[in-house]
Design an enzyme around this catalytic site. Sequence first.
Site, PDB file in Angstrom:
ATOM      1  N   CYS A 158       0.815  -1.224   0.000  1.00 22.63           N
ATOM      2  CA  CYS A 158       0.000   0.000   0.000  1.00 22.63           C
ATOM      3  C   CYS A 158       0.846   1.270   0.000  1.00 22.63           C
ATOM      4  O   CYS A 158       0.608   2.195  -0.783  1.00 22.63           O
ATOM      5  CB  CYS A 158      -0.961  -0.005   1.185  1.00 22.63           C
ATOM      6  SG  CYS A 158      -0.171   0.012   2.817  1.00 22.63           S
ATOM      7  N   HIS A 205      -2.338   0.997   6.855  1.00 23.00           N
ATOM      8  CA  HIS A 205      -2.757   1.012   5.450  1.00 23.00           C
ATOM      9  C   HIS A 205      -2.883   2.455   4.978  1.00 23.00           C
ATOM     10  O   HIS A 205      -3.159   3.370   5.771  1.00 23.00           O
ATOM     11  CB  HIS A 205      -4.092   0.275   5.288  1.00 23.00           C
ATOM     12  CG  HIS A 205      -4.457   0.003   3.857  1.00 23.00           C
ATOM     13  ND1 HIS A 205      -3.659  -0.749   3.004  1.00 23.00           N
ATOM     14  CD2 HIS A 205      -5.539   0.387   3.112  1.00 23.00           C
ATOM     15  CE1 HIS A 205      -4.235  -0.812   1.817  1.00 23.00           C
ATOM     16  NE2 HIS A 205      -5.364  -0.131   1.852  1.00 23.00           N
ATOM     17  N   HIS A 250      -6.117   2.157  -3.923  1.00 17.45           N
ATOM     18  CA  HIS A 250      -5.127   1.617  -2.991  1.00 17.45           C
ATOM     19  C   HIS A 250      -4.675   0.227  -3.434  1.00 17.45           C
ATOM     20  O   HIS A 250      -5.297  -0.410  -4.296  1.00 17.45           O
ATOM     21  CB  HIS A 250      -5.707   1.564  -1.575  1.00 17.45           C
ATOM     22  CG  HIS A 250      -6.883   0.643  -1.425  1.00 17.45           C
ATOM     23  ND1 HIS A 250      -7.026  -0.234  -0.386  1.00 17.45           N
ATOM     24  CD2 HIS A 250      -8.002   0.449  -2.193  1.00 17.45           C
ATOM     25  CE1 HIS A 250      -8.156  -0.901  -0.496  1.00 17.45           C
ATOM     26  NE2 HIS A 250      -8.769  -0.504  -1.591  1.00 17.45           N
TER      27      HIS A 250
END
Length: 392
Positions: free
Chosen positions: A268, A329, A341
């Site tokens: 990520c 994240h 993402h």
Amino acid sequence: MRKTVFLLGLVFSTLSVMSQNSEISSVIKRVKEKYVPDSRVEIWDIVATQREDTVILKGETTNRDAYDELIVQAGSLYGQLKDSIRLLPASELGDATWGVIYNSVGTLRAQPRYGSELVSQGLLGMPVRILEKRDGWRRIQTPDQYIGWINGSVKVMTKPELEEYLQKPKVIITAFSSQSVSKPKHDAFPVSDLVAGNMLTIKGTQGKFYQVEYPDGREGYVRKSDALETGKWLKGVELTGESIVNTAYRLTGIPYLWGGTSPKGMDCSGFTKTVYFMHGIILARDASQQVHSGKLIDDQGDFSGALPGDLLFFGTKANDGKSKERVIHVGIYIGHNRFIHASDYIHIGSLDPDDPLYDEFNANRYLRTKRIIGEVGTPGIERIFDNEFYKQ
């Protein structure tokens, strides 16, 4: 009676040693917390042992200030002190403490073995600092300060050699997937694969090709349609929300790879880092580091002030002092409560329950929105050629 006195003396001696060991351990911990709070970007691996009346400090660190303070504090506690700490870069490296990545992607691992966790990657043309060598492995530090072990992939240089290399004109690969070939022909045999962000030295041009040289001396030809001279590239970069989002869209579908920071696979934060790198910006490596950069836009779940290009962070909130916040994240806001993402693969999700792309899992762990655009030059947001590794 003598036996009792002896045993009491032994007990008090043991307690004294235990107290001293606890004291020096506390000093080591305090110095680490002060100077090396993040072990991903600095090394602090120090332990203390005691032999008779001598305290021995062993281990290694990259932080000279931390080392100096530890020696002063330890010296005030103990009359006999043996310093066996290695300051990195290791002295046995001599002047060869720099290098440049020569493969399209160089893999960094947590430990010097192939079975160890992949923690990050370095791109071709990236300058790195060499901290130590163990067998065929080198411990290196990348321009974002991240530290890991790499086998091969690095052309070792002295600082003057690196400075000379960095002054040579370069091209940057702008296509997310490309290759160099042995002749200026489209059907020539490849020299290597290339990915976006790779930088090579220009030796000349032939028709529709740049003639290039690798850091390790290999030569090849790159299609002009896949690359730009770095000066022209930087002048043409538009650091806008629209441009950030368009670049992010172009990476759609690339598989998730833990530790990946290239179009071959990304995690990520590797995704957000790569998107911004292709706009001339170096971000910190991990989501839990990136969250400390930029301007706070929201931490309540109100996206009315969010703009395309902002970073959204997700994780676990702090729990009344019982547990600390965990940022695990990150994604890029694209507008209309949607974000893109890397999770399984790079794709779009939504924070709106009425949206068919609603991502309930991440909506429930949203933490905050941070703005990068307009904050260049603040901590953790740096132009590539302002970085100390690139400009030397």
